[in-house]
Every structure is written in structure tokens, then in C-alpha cells.
Write a protein that holds these residues in place. Sequence first.
Motif: not given
Length: 200
Positions: A6-8, A77-79, A118-120, A136-138, A181-185
Amino acid sequence: MTQAANRNAQHSIEPIFIDRWSPRAYTGEVIDDATLFSLFEAARWAPSANNSQPWRFIYAKNGSAHWGNLFALLNENNQRWVNRAAVLIALVSKKTHVRPGETAASPLKNHSLDAGAAWASLAFQAYRLGWRTRAIGGFNRDAAPEVLGVPEGYQVEILIAVGKQADKSVLPEDFHEREQPTPRKPVEKFIAEGTFSFSE
Ligand SMILES: Cc1cc2nc3c(=O)[nH]c(=O)nc-3n(C[C@H](O)[C@H](O)[C@H](O)COP(=O)(O)O)c2cc1C
């Protein structure tokens, strides 16, 4: 290199952009300062409006005196997966800047955007060094400024977990299926020439 169907890439790019992804399973391995500061060094060179460099990073290594404070900010959940990370980093942005030739500070419209750049950079540098990251936004945004000692005029943007990747078996069972890994649009969904012509 990530081998995921799913990651091409639809267009030619550096492999690192596809290879980097954000696992939750970490080994608990300790991170040394040379590695950690290499991540911050990468973040340092991100572009920003007026070269304002509005990013600030507050870190706590797992097991250190400060770890408990940052860890307690995470939602439950993140903990459940961050407990095996090597370090937790809070990314804070400064909302104002004294522009060149001025004496008073004025609002920075793009403080979050620049902190994101900067995070990227930090995430890609970590990947290069064999470490993995997950933003983490949670977390408790109301409590974060006080817990971290962040004054007025700054915004706590995200927390970042950094660790050495482990097998998903170290995670609670309900995370196993998502540990991939997740796909992308497709590119066509978010690129337009000239004017906005998207369906969503
Ligand atoms: C601003 C931001 C907030 C996020 N918040 C969380 C979070 O609270 N918990 C979590 O497990 N992942 C979180 N993520 C990770 C994203 O879900 C992940 O980056 C996204 O699904 C893309 O996957 P990839 O990074 O593996 O390519 C966050 C990512 C970003 C950029």
C-alpha cells in the motif's frame, strides 16, 4: 526499505519518504545524547517565516526524573504504547516574533506550520539513524503548559515518542492490526493547477 503493497510512489522520490512510518512498538532501548541531539540538530535547520525558528523542544528520557510528568500528559490509550519509548519530546511553538528592523514582537501567523516542519526534519533524521518516531496529539492540552512550565505566548503542539522499533508482539493485542505502514491518497486528490478544484 519498507515492503508494503500500500506504499508505492506515483512519482520518483527519495525512498526515505516512503520508508518512514510511525510504529508504536518500541524495545525500550536507551537513547544516548549524541543521537538525541542529532535529531534536534536536524530540526534546527528547518525553514521558518522570517527565520523566526519558533520551535522549542522539551524532552524527557524514559526513566529520568522528568519522564513521569510528560508521560502523565498522554491520554490513556497513548500511555499503553509510549511506555516502551526511549524519549518523549514536547514540541512547543512561540507565537510571536520580533521582525528584522522592529523592536516590538508581532504575532507569527505560521508558528505551528514552522514547528511542523521542524518535527518532520526530526522524524526523518531519526529514521536515518535507525530510530523511529510517532507524533502524538492525544494529550492533555489544558494541563501541558503548567506541567511543562510553558509561559504565555507559546503553544504546546504535539508530543513525540522516539524509540527503537520492536516486534508488534510487545504491544497490547488491540494495537497489533494497526501496527503497519498506512497508505496515502493518490496525488490527484490533493494537487490542482491554478485554482482549487477538489471534491473534498
Ligand atoms: C499531529 C499528529 C497527531 C497525532 N496523534 C497521534 C496520537 O495521539 N496517537 C497515535 O498513536 N498516533 C498519532 N499520530 C500518528 C498518525 O496517526 C500517523 O502519523 C499517521 O497515521 C500516518 O502514519 P505514518 O506516520 O505511519 O506514515 C499523530 C500524528 C500527527 C502528525
